[in-house]
Design an enzyme around this catalytic site. Sequence first.
Site, PDB file in Angstrom:
ATOM      1  N   LYS A   1       0.864  -1.189   0.000  1.00  0.00           N
ATOM      2  CA  LYS A   1       0.000   0.000   0.000  1.00  0.00           C
ATOM      3  C   LYS A   1       0.895   1.232   0.000  1.00  0.00           C
ATOM      4  CE  LYS A   1      -3.545  -1.116   3.172  1.00  0.00           C
ATOM      5  NZ  LYS A   1      -4.577  -0.477   4.000  1.00  0.00           N
TER       6      LYS A   1
ATOM      7  N   ARG B   1      -7.563  -8.968   5.349  1.00  0.00           N
ATOM      8  CA  ARG B   1      -6.662  -7.863   5.656  1.00  0.00           C
ATOM      9  C   ARG B   1      -7.257  -6.914   6.695  1.00  0.00           C
ATOM     10  NH1 ARG B   1      -2.371  -5.473   1.225  1.00  0.00           N
ATOM     11  NH2 ARG B   1      -1.475  -3.901   2.570  1.00  0.00           N
TER      12      ARG B   1
ATOM     13  N   HIS C   1      -7.505  -0.335  15.665  1.00  0.00           N
ATOM     14  CA  HIS C   1      -7.427   0.861  14.823  1.00  0.00           C
ATOM     15  C   HIS C   1      -8.722   1.663  14.735  1.00  0.00           C
ATOM     16  CE1 HIS C   1      -3.495  -0.626  13.821  1.00  0.00           C
ATOM     17  NE2 HIS C   1      -3.258   0.378  13.004  1.00  0.00           N
TER      18      HIS C   1
ATOM     19  N   HIS D   1      -8.014   5.394  15.337  1.00  0.00           N
ATOM     20  CA  HIS D   1      -8.298   6.452  14.355  1.00  0.00           C
ATOM     21  C   HIS D   1      -9.200   7.527  14.955  1.00  0.00           C
ATOM     22  CE1 HIS D   1      -7.231   3.499  10.901  1.00  0.00           C
ATOM     23  NE2 HIS D   1      -6.171   4.143  11.335  1.00  0.00           N
TER      24      HIS D   1
ATOM     25  N   HIS E   1       0.717   7.458  16.351  1.00  0.00           N
ATOM     26  CA  HIS E   1      -0.188   6.420  15.854  1.00  0.00           C
ATOM     27  C   HIS E   1      -0.077   5.149  16.702  1.00  0.00           C
ATOM     28  CE1 HIS E   1      -2.422   3.864  13.132  1.00  0.00           C
ATOM     29  NE2 HIS E   1      -1.380   3.053  13.044  1.00  0.00           N
TER      30      HIS E   1
HETATM   31  N1  LIG Z   1       1.572   1.734   3.554  1.00  0.00           N
HETATM   32  C1  LIG Z   1       1.120   1.134   4.632  1.00  0.00           C
HETATM   33  O1  LIG Z   1       0.652  -0.016   4.596  1.00  0.00           O
HETATM   34  C2  LIG Z   1       1.201   1.863   5.945  1.00  0.00           C
HETATM   35  C3  LIG Z   1       0.959   1.167   7.129  1.00  0.00           C
HETATM   36  C4  LIG Z   1       1.086   1.859   8.326  1.00  0.00           C
HETATM   37  C5  LIG Z   1       1.455   3.195   8.332  1.00  0.00           C
HETATM   38  N2  LIG Z   1       1.664   3.843   7.163  1.00  0.00           N
HETATM   39  C6  LIG Z   1       2.083   5.241   7.136  1.00  0.00           C
HETATM   40  O2  LIG Z   1       3.344   5.346   7.760  1.00  0.00           O
HETATM   41  C7  LIG Z   1       3.507   6.673   8.239  1.00  0.00           C
HETATM   42  C8  LIG Z   1       4.157   6.631   9.602  1.00  0.00           C
HETATM   43  O3  LIG Z   1       5.381   5.973   9.503  1.00  0.00           O
HETATM   44  P1  LIG Z   1       6.530   6.181  10.582  1.00  0.00           P
HETATM   45  O4  LIG Z   1       5.957   6.036  11.941  1.00  0.00           O
HETATM   46  O5  LIG Z   1       7.654   5.328  10.177  1.00  0.00           O
HETATM   47  O6  LIG Z   1       6.843   7.739  10.438  1.00  0.00           O
HETATM   48  P2  LIG Z   1       7.987   8.593   9.722  1.00  0.00           P
HETATM   49  O7  LIG Z   1       8.363   8.038   8.429  1.00  0.00           O
HETATM   50  O8  LIG Z   1       7.527   9.997   9.740  1.00  0.00           O
HETATM   51  O9  LIG Z   1       9.188   8.452  10.734  1.00  0.00           O
HETATM   52  C9  LIG Z   1       9.059   8.973  12.030  1.00  0.00           C
HETATM   53  C10 LIG Z   1      10.179   9.963  12.361  1.00  0.00           C
HETATM   54  O10 LIG Z   1      11.368   9.246  12.637  1.00  0.00           O
HETATM   55  C11 LIG Z   1      12.442   9.711  11.853  1.00  0.00           C
HETATM   56  N3  LIG Z   1      13.253   8.536  11.581  1.00  0.00           N
HETATM   57  C12 LIG Z   1      12.974   7.519  10.732  1.00  0.00           C
HETATM   58  N4  LIG Z   1      13.882   6.558  10.853  1.00  0.00           N
HETATM   59  C13 LIG Z   1      14.757   6.958  11.781  1.00  0.00           C
HETATM   60  C14 LIG Z   1      15.920   6.382  12.362  1.00  0.00           C
HETATM   61  N5  LIG Z   1      16.339   5.146  12.022  1.00  0.00           N
HETATM   62  N6  LIG Z   1      16.594   7.082  13.301  1.00  0.00           N
HETATM   63  C15 LIG Z   1      16.151   8.299  13.690  1.00  0.00           C
HETATM   64  N7  LIG Z   1      15.066   8.898  13.189  1.00  0.00           N
HETATM   65  C16 LIG Z   1      14.374   8.227  12.246  1.00  0.00           C
HETATM   66  C17 LIG Z   1      11.828  10.361  10.661  1.00  0.00           C
HETATM   67  O11 LIG Z   1      12.660  11.354  10.142  1.00  0.00           O
HETATM   68  C18 LIG Z   1      10.532  10.929  11.234  1.00  0.00           C
HETATM   69  O12 LIG Z   1      10.789  12.181  11.803  1.00  0.00           O
HETATM   70  C19 LIG Z   1       2.146   7.325   8.211  1.00  0.00           C
HETATM   71  O13 LIG Z   1       2.096   8.260   7.172  1.00  0.00           O
HETATM   72  C20 LIG Z   1       1.196   6.171   7.912  1.00  0.00           C
HETATM   73  O14 LIG Z   1       0.063   6.573   7.173  1.00  0.00           O
HETATM   74  C21 LIG Z   1       1.550   3.198   5.985  1.00  0.00           C
HETATM   75 ZN   LIG Z   2      -1.366   1.066  12.412  1.00  0.00          ZN
END
Ligand SMILES: NC(=O)c1ccc[n+]([C@@H]2O[C@H](COP(=O)([O-])OP(=O)(O)OC[C@H]3O[C@@H](n4cnc5c(N)ncnc54)[C@H](O)[C@@H]3O)[C@@H](O)[C@H]2O)c1
Ligand SMILES: [Zn+2]
Length: 382
Positions: free
Chosen positions: A154, A253, A260, A264, A278
């Site tokens: 996704k 799925r 959630h 949400h 989240h």
């Molecule tokens: N595609 C999917 O199936 C799916 C599933 C769940 C969530 N999501 C999406 O994922 C997003 C959230 O992802 P996330 O929580 O990874 O957030 P993110 O990508 O924003 O990362 C969180 C923070 O951590 C920092 N960061 C990342 N890796 C790091 C590291 N190794 N060391 C230090 N800092 C680091 C980033 O710069 C950011 O500020 C949301 O937009 C959500 O909608 C998508």
């Molecule tokens: Zn989730």
Amino acid sequence: VSAVAAVSAVAPTTVPVALGARAYDIVIGAGAARDFAPLRALRPGLRRLFLVADETVARLHGGAVAAAAAAAGFAVERVVVPPGERSKSFARLEALAEDLLARRLERADVLVALGGGVVGDLAGFAAAVLLRGLDFVQVPTTLLAQVDSAVGGKTAINARAGKNLVGAFHQPILVLADTELVDTLPLAERRGGYAEIAKYGLIDRPDFFAWLEGGAGRAVVERAGPERQRAVVESCRAKAAIVAADERESGARALLNLGHTFAHAIEAEAGYDGAVGHGQAVALGCAMAFDLSARLGLAPATDAARVAAHVAAIGLPTALADLPLAGGAWSAARLIDHMGRDKKVADGKLTFILARGVGRAFVARDVPAAPVIETLRRFGAA
Ligand SMILES: NC(=O)c1ccc[n+]([C@@H]2O[C@H](COP(=O)([O-])OP(=O)(O)OC[C@H]3O[C@@H](n4cnc5c(N)ncnc54)[C@H](O)[C@@H]3O)[C@@H](O)[C@H]2O)c1
Ligand SMILES: [Zn+2]
């Protein structure tokens, strides 16, 4: 070399995602992002990679990952985007697309998303639409991305009307989940990602949940080690199994949404500005889903208590009061109202993922509002 060898003592594990023509591997372990040999094996003739990362990840890990890709013989072009959810926007997609095209992006090039879910979703969606579809590789750097967003295909950006409303199903050709990269992630982010790990145990892996509960969970959050590797492996296996059974989200799925519906609503009420993480909302949402299940006589009360106790043991929120809400108290009526707007509503009835116990989740389609309100009050809503 010896220091590197010491932390990499446990060999990476490969988890296959069985999706026929779109099948791919997830390579999981310490140092997985320092070894691009699996990509070389997949694409022997590949010359050029575009490595997309946000500023934070580019600074911390971009150099090492680019060097590893170069060592495998790829010409690496680096692209940096601002960190944060706001990068999942039309404006940022446009800037990224124009940048890549100006550098004469070709159909044969591969995009590599190095980062958390934000970069994975943005770069993945760019890969889905640029030149009508490019191959892409996920190198997830958050715990959440390693166990959730980098797996399953996704991809999306956000619209004014809501999150993830513009996107595509576009599977990566490879995922390199380097469990060491997570060590630089702030503790609150590691805990948040962990909530999705525990979720897989609660859905259908009771032994996995018991193992986490027994102390492994804390180790997963604290450091790159065998526990984190095993937890990411188990989580990816769990998600891969569900995705393989239901690639485009028409049935099984939905179980991934355990916790959630509550989460949400909490995030919508808090305003999606990042004040409530989240994963923090999901952890509390799982505790709520089990409370609701027990309240409806579906699950033993002892299982609901186990979930709440484990959430607390990891340092995740166990009450609404643990989450910041600008200007006021949490209201059950307002939270229910948000659930009514959530996309998991069919015919005005609330759909929840409930459970008959730890590891026995199922989709419940017509849950009445009254017990939901009781659960919200139990967790501190007015
Ligand atoms: N595609 C999917 O199936 C799916 C599933 C769940 C969530 N999501 C999406 O994922 C997003 C959230 O992802 P996330 O929580 O990874 O957030 P993110 O990508 O924003 O990362 C969180 C923070 O951590 C920092 N960061 C990342 N890796 C790091 C590291 N190794 N060391 C230090 N800092 C680091 C980033 O710069 C950011 O500020 C949301 O937009 C959500 O909608 C998508
Ligand atoms: Zn989730």
